[in-house]
Enzyme design. Structure first.
Site, PDB file in Angstrom:
ATOM      1  N   SER A 121       0.863  -1.164   0.000  1.00 19.16           N
ATOM      2  CA  SER A 121       0.000   0.000   0.000  1.00 19.16           C
ATOM      3  C   SER A 121       0.912   1.230   0.000  1.00 19.16           C
ATOM      4  O   SER A 121       1.881   1.281  -0.759  1.00 19.16           O
ATOM      5  CB  SER A 121      -0.931  -0.034   1.219  1.00 19.16           C
ATOM      6  OG  SER A 121      -1.740   1.117   1.283  1.00 19.16           O
ATOM      7  N   TYR A 151      -4.771   8.057  -6.711  1.00 18.26           N
ATOM      8  CA  TYR A 151      -3.810   7.145  -6.088  1.00 18.26           C
ATOM      9  C   TYR A 151      -4.251   6.782  -4.675  1.00 18.26           C
ATOM     10  O   TYR A 151      -4.233   5.606  -4.284  1.00 18.26           O
ATOM     11  CB  TYR A 151      -2.428   7.796  -6.075  1.00 18.26           C
ATOM     12  CG  TYR A 151      -1.307   6.904  -5.609  1.00 18.26           C
ATOM     13  CD1 TYR A 151      -0.889   5.823  -6.376  1.00 18.26           C
ATOM     14  CD2 TYR A 151      -0.647   7.152  -4.407  1.00 18.26           C
ATOM     15  CE1 TYR A 151       0.156   5.006  -5.960  1.00 18.26           C
ATOM     16  CE2 TYR A 151       0.398   6.346  -3.979  1.00 18.26           C
ATOM     17  CZ  TYR A 151       0.797   5.277  -4.756  1.00 18.26           C
ATOM     18  OH  TYR A 151       1.824   4.477  -4.342  1.00 18.26           O
ATOM     19  N   LYS A 156      -5.256   3.050  -3.021  1.00 15.79           N
ATOM     20  CA  LYS A 156      -4.573   2.489  -1.867  1.00 15.79           C
ATOM     21  C   LYS A 156      -5.517   2.311  -0.679  1.00 15.79           C
ATOM     22  O   LYS A 156      -5.396   1.333   0.077  1.00 15.79           O
ATOM     23  CB  LYS A 156      -3.379   3.376  -1.483  1.00 15.79           C
ATOM     24  CG  LYS A 156      -2.277   3.425  -2.534  1.00 15.79           C
ATOM     25  CD  LYS A 156      -1.696   2.037  -2.808  1.00 15.79           C
ATOM     26  CE  LYS A 156      -0.499   2.095  -3.752  1.00 15.79           C
ATOM     27  NZ  LYS A 156       0.082   0.758  -4.002  1.00 15.79           N
TER      28      LYS A 156
END
Length: 280
Positions: free
Chosen positions: A135, A149, A153
């Protein structure tokens, strides 16, 4: 050392994946190193009797199954899956195109799901295994210029936290790795980083300034990926590996700041929140 493990590593031809594959090989383990082009794996890691290079686009379910089949045919088992491959679509939400946002999720979220879905039947049959998914601190807290992004994650974090309950009865461990800033290819254009496709005047100046600043950071990040890879080998050898690993002092600080903020917010609204549990 104990018997060598078989490591299945995605994104093994660049960035952090290279260091993890090297560390595993140096520790005497067997490595299935995957990349879109298998020749790139052997190009960067060299020929090795314990290395199997396999072509794999993690967004392709059939390719994931074929890669797992090749791994089992060569080594007979898979002990450690490292979901490392990913990319980075940077930009403010409104200037990241819908297609870019979907591609971010397809690669960073659905890609690891595809590979893990292909590997788990092998691990369940063995009644042992370890799923390790990379992660980021972007999976812990929202940040400017990284809406897509962070979303990918955050999704990984929720999936992995839940997956551990599913697979623990079959002897399978899970670990989320949350690195801070390391000297990888994350900010290298044409490798991992993709800038916004759209342009909105309100955002243009901020976009240009942020891109310039980030380009200046490339190669100057504080974390050493080789040290992270070596530490990962040590962690996975533990009888009970951690459910999550904050890698780097900046990652620890980010987690502490987020925990402090959550507690402050909980305290500020404790009375209001508690009142929701009772009838008037």
């Amino acid at each position: 050392m104990t018997d060598p493990d078989v490591w299945f590593i995605t994104g093994a031809a660049r960035g952090m994946g290279i260091d993890i594959a090297r560390a595993a090989l140096d520790a005497g383990h067997a490595v299935v190193g995957t990349a879109r082009d298998a020749s790139r794996v052997t190009e960067v890691l060299g020929e090795h009797e314990n290395l199997l290079a396999v072509s794999l686009d993690i967004t392709d379910e059939a390719a994931a199954t074929a890669a797992v089949d090749a791994a089992v045919a060569r080594f007979g088992r898979i002990d450690r899956l490292v979901n490392n491959a990913g990319n980075f679509y940077a930009g403010f939400f409104e200037v990241i195109s819908p297609a870019q946002f979907r591609q971010q999720m397809e690669t960073n979220f659905f890609g690891p799901l595809n590979v893990t879905r292909a590997v788990l039947p092998v691990m369940r049959a063995q009644r042992s295994g370890h799923v390790i998914t990379f992660s980021s601190t972007a999976g812990l807290t929202g940040q400017e210029f990284v809406a897509a992004y962070c979303a990918s994650k955050f999704a990984l974090e929720g999936w992995m936290e839940s997956l551990r309950f599913d697979v623990a009865p079959y002897g399978i461990d899970t670990t989320i790795v949350e690195p801070g800033f390391f000297r990888t290819e994350l900010l290298v254009e044409g490798a991992s980083t993709n800038w916004p496709e759209l342009s909105i005047e309100d955002y243009d100046q901020r976009t240009q300034g942020t891109i310039a600043a980030w380009k200046g950071m490339n190669g100057k990040q504080g974390g050493d990926p080789a040290k992270l890879a070596a530490a990962l080998i040590t962690i996975t050898a533990q009888e009970q590996p951690p459910l999550r690993w904050l890698a780097g002092a900046d990652a620890v600080q980010t987690a502490e700041d987020k925990a402090r903020l959550l507690l402050e917010q909980a305290d500020a609204y404790r009375d209001l929140s508690s009142s929701l549990d009772h009838d008037d």
